[in-house]
Design a protein around this motif. Structure first.
Motif, mmCIF file in Angstrom:
data_model
loop_
_atom_site.group_PDB
_atom_site.id
_atom_site.type_symbol
_atom_site.label_atom_id
_atom_site.label_comp_id
_atom_site.label_asym_id
_atom_site.label_seq_id
_atom_site.Cartn_x
_atom_site.Cartn_y
_atom_site.Cartn_z
ATOM 1 N N ALA A 149 0.906 -20.556 56.647
ATOM 2 C CA ALA A 149 1.031 -20.980 55.157
ATOM 3 C C ALA A 149 0.525 -22.258 54.753
ATOM 4 C CB ALA A 149 2.649 -20.961 54.751
ATOM 5 N N ALA A 150 0.683 -23.127 55.629
ATOM 6 C CA ALA A 150 -0.144 -24.509 55.396
ATOM 7 C C ALA A 150 -1.508 -24.239 54.902
ATOM 8 C CB ALA A 150 0.338 -25.522 56.407
ATOM 9 N N ASP A 151 -2.184 -23.500 55.559
ATOM 10 C CA ASP A 151 -3.615 -23.249 55.240
ATOM 11 C C ASP A 151 -3.881 -22.337 54.259
ATOM 12 O OD1 ASP A 151 -3.955 -25.086 57.667
ATOM 13 O OD2 ASP A 151 -3.886 -23.563 58.855
ATOM 14 N N PHE A 152 -2.982 -21.502 53.947
ATOM 15 C CA PHE A 152 -3.368 -20.282 53.086
ATOM 16 C C PHE A 152 -3.517 -20.666 51.760
ATOM 17 C CE2 PHE A 152 -2.169 -16.688 50.394
ATOM 18 C CZ PHE A 152 -2.985 -15.896 50.890
ATOM 19 N N PHE A 153 -2.792 -21.719 51.129
ATOM 20 C CA PHE A 153 -2.889 -21.833 49.719
ATOM 21 C C PHE A 153 -4.102 -22.862 49.497
ATOM 22 C CE2 PHE A 153 1.238 -20.233 50.445
ATOM 23 C CZ PHE A 153 1.211 -19.132 49.625
ATOM 24 N N GLU A 154 -5.014 -22.689 48.673
ATOM 25 C CA GLU A 154 -6.210 -23.480 48.743
ATOM 26 C C GLU A 154 -6.296 -24.356 47.221
ATOM 27 O OE1 GLU A 154 -9.603 -21.056 49.986
ATOM 28 O OE2 GLU A 154 -8.956 -21.467 52.072
ATOM 29 N N GLY A 155 -5.771 -23.645 46.226
ATOM 30 C CA GLY A 155 -5.868 -24.431 45.005
ATOM 31 C C GLY A 155 -5.069 -23.404 43.882
ATOM 32 N N PRO A 156 -5.106 -23.641 42.568
ATOM 33 C CA PRO A 156 -4.317 -22.654 41.680
ATOM 34 C C PRO A 156 -5.076 -21.378 41.533
ATOM 35 C CG PRO A 156 -5.025 -24.701 40.500
ATOM 36 C CD PRO A 156 -5.565 -24.650 41.974
ATOM 37 N N PHE A 157 -4.351 -20.165 42.139
ATOM 38 C CA PHE A 157 -4.787 -19.003 42.147
ATOM 39 C C PHE A 157 -5.965 -18.915 43.339
ATOM 40 C CE2 PHE A 157 -3.352 -19.981 37.895
ATOM 41 C CZ PHE A 157 -2.209 -19.136 37.827
ATOM 42 N N MET A 158 -5.968 -19.617 44.196
ATOM 43 C CA MET A 158 -6.961 -19.497 45.196
ATOM 44 C C MET A 158 -6.297 -19.528 46.638
ATOM 45 S SD MET A 158 -10.149 -21.851 43.881
ATOM 46 C CE MET A 158 -9.498 -23.162 43.905
ATOM 47 N N SER A 159 -6.772 -18.702 47.435
ATOM 48 C CA SER A 159 -6.237 -18.602 48.675
ATOM 49 C C SER A 159 -7.188 -18.320 49.840
ATOM 50 C CB SER A 159 -5.029 -17.475 48.780
ATOM 51 O OG SER A 159 -5.777 -16.299 48.807
ATOM 52 N N ALA A 160 -6.801 -18.121 50.914
ATOM 53 C CA ALA A 160 -7.767 -18.209 52.232
ATOM 54 C C ALA A 160 -8.072 -16.395 52.371
ATOM 55 C CB ALA A 160 -6.884 -18.318 53.400
ATOM 56 N N LEU A 161 -7.610 -15.521 51.487
ATOM 57 C CA LEU A 161 -7.857 -14.230 51.354
ATOM 58 C C LEU A 161 -9.148 -14.166 51.020
ATOM 59 C CD1 LEU A 161 -4.907 -12.458 49.681
ATOM 60 C CD2 LEU A 161 -6.068 -11.913 51.702
ATOM 61 N N GLY A 162 -10.150 -13.425 51.879
ATOM 62 C CA GLY A 162 -11.530 -13.032 51.375
ATOM 63 C C GLY A 162 -11.642 -11.571 50.646
ATOM 64 N N ASP A 163 -13.000 -11.505 49.812
ATOM 65 C CA ASP A 163 -13.094 -10.245 49.001
ATOM 66 C C ASP A 163 -12.557 -9.146 49.751
ATOM 67 O OD1 ASP A 163 -13.842 -11.442 46.767
ATOM 68 O OD2 ASP A 163 -16.183 -11.352 47.292
ATOM 69 N N GLY A 164 -11.999 -8.088 49.532
ATOM 70 C CA GLY A 164 -11.578 -6.838 50.110
ATOM 71 C C GLY A 164 -10.619 -6.910 51.192
#
Ligand code: FAD
Length: 281
Positions: A149-164
């Motif tokens: 979780a500490a690395d997942f949230f990158e900014g407002p509405f931005m996360s480590a999830l890539g396209d698809g």
């Protein structure tokens, strides 16, 4: 407003959803409970060309524990989390947090995976999951990976999830600590102006471990590390209040029409004091 035109496909499995997302390209979006994505589409702030509905994937709806950790399927709804006896026993911070989300309609449709993937800094569950050192399991066409979780949230509405990619489950360590979520909002069903997730271990009446998560105090959920360090060894209300005041160490939070930065800091310190007080009394 009416959403922009889009195609709709109903996935029958995670593999099928991954395939559909790959075919749809970067403008394809997953649809889970729809309680964040559909309002954005109606405002035309989101204009996906393809919606891949994963809402029928019942094998992503579960709570399963092995003593050391609990795994929660991404499509488990906020209501199912709030209502889970197993989670209430092992991770009370999660049940108390989920019970404070929106209203019953939102809690019956919204999912933990959707809340995490959406990465709204005003959302409640991401903060609790950050305080609990959760891990997020992500499936892609090439395989799976796990992100803290500490690395997942990158900014407002931005996360480590890539396209698809699809978030399939959330793993939460079982710590035995007591958990409380305190949320300040103007109307009962609103998002938090500020929220505080407290996970507190005690030994002989004093605090032996502390994790404090903050909602809506920055572009992502945050940990109040100075407060956490100051709380260890503390047992009295005055010492808790002094430790809570160290929330200012995170820097100035954003100010907006709901609350100035100074008021947010004040609220956070009061909510930390109350949340920790709930555990100690
Ligand atoms: C009136 C109202 C009040 C609310 N109040 C609160 C509140 O007080 N606190 C709070 O925290 N939230 C609140 N919410 C938001 C609610 O919790 C949402 O349900 C949640 O944020 C998103 O979950 P969902 O399943 O509806 O996701 P969706 O809206 O379906 O999806 C949201 C985003 O996540 C992506 N996504 C969804 N699932 C996955 C997945 N498994 N893998 C990868 N990407 C995925 C989607 O593509 C989309 O981009 C409120 C919503 C409403 C409408």
């Amino acid at each position: 407003m009416i959403p922009a035109p889009f195609e709709y496909e109903r996935a029958t499995s995670v593999a099928h959803a991954l395939e559909l997302m790959a075919q749809g390209g970067e403008d394809a979006r997953l649809l889970a409970g729809g309680h964040s994505l559909l309002p954005l589409m109606r405002l035309r702030l989101a204009r996906p060309t393809l919606l891949v509905d994963i809402g029928g994937l019942d094998d992503l709806k579960y709570v399963s524990g092995n003593g050391d950790a609990i795994e929660i399927g991404a499509l488990t709804t906020h209501h199912e989390i709030a209502d889970s006896h197993e989670l209430g026993e092992a991770c009370p911070l999660l049940t108390t947090t989920a019970a404070q989300i929106g209203d019953p309609q939102v809690r019956h449709r919204g999912t933990i995976g959707g809340s995490v993937a959406h990465a709204d800094p005003a959302s409640d569950l991401p903060t609790a999951l950050l305080a609990m050192d959760a891990e997020f399991v992500i499936e892609a066409v090439g395989g799976s990976r796990s992100v803290a979780a500490a690395d997942f949230f990158e900014g407002p509405f931005m996360s480590a999830l890539g396209d698809g990619e699809i978030l399939t489950s959330i793993r939460v360590p079982v710590s035995g600590a007591s958990g409380v979520y305190r949320k300040f909002n103007r109307r009962a069903q609103d998002w938090a102006i500020v929220g505080v997730a407290a996970l507190i271990g005690t030994d002989g009446g004093a605090i032996s471990s502390a994790a404090i998560g903050l909602t809506n105090m920055g572009g992502t959920p945050l940990r109040a590390e100075a407060v956490e360090a100051s709380l260890v060894g503390v047992s009295g209300a005055d010492e808790v209040a002094a430790a809570a005041a160290q929330v200012a160490d995170i820097g100035m939070p954003p100010g907006d029409e709901q609350a100035s930065a100074e008021y947010r800091l004040h609220l956070a310190s009061v909510l930390i004091r109350r949340a920790v007080g709930d555990v100690l009394t």
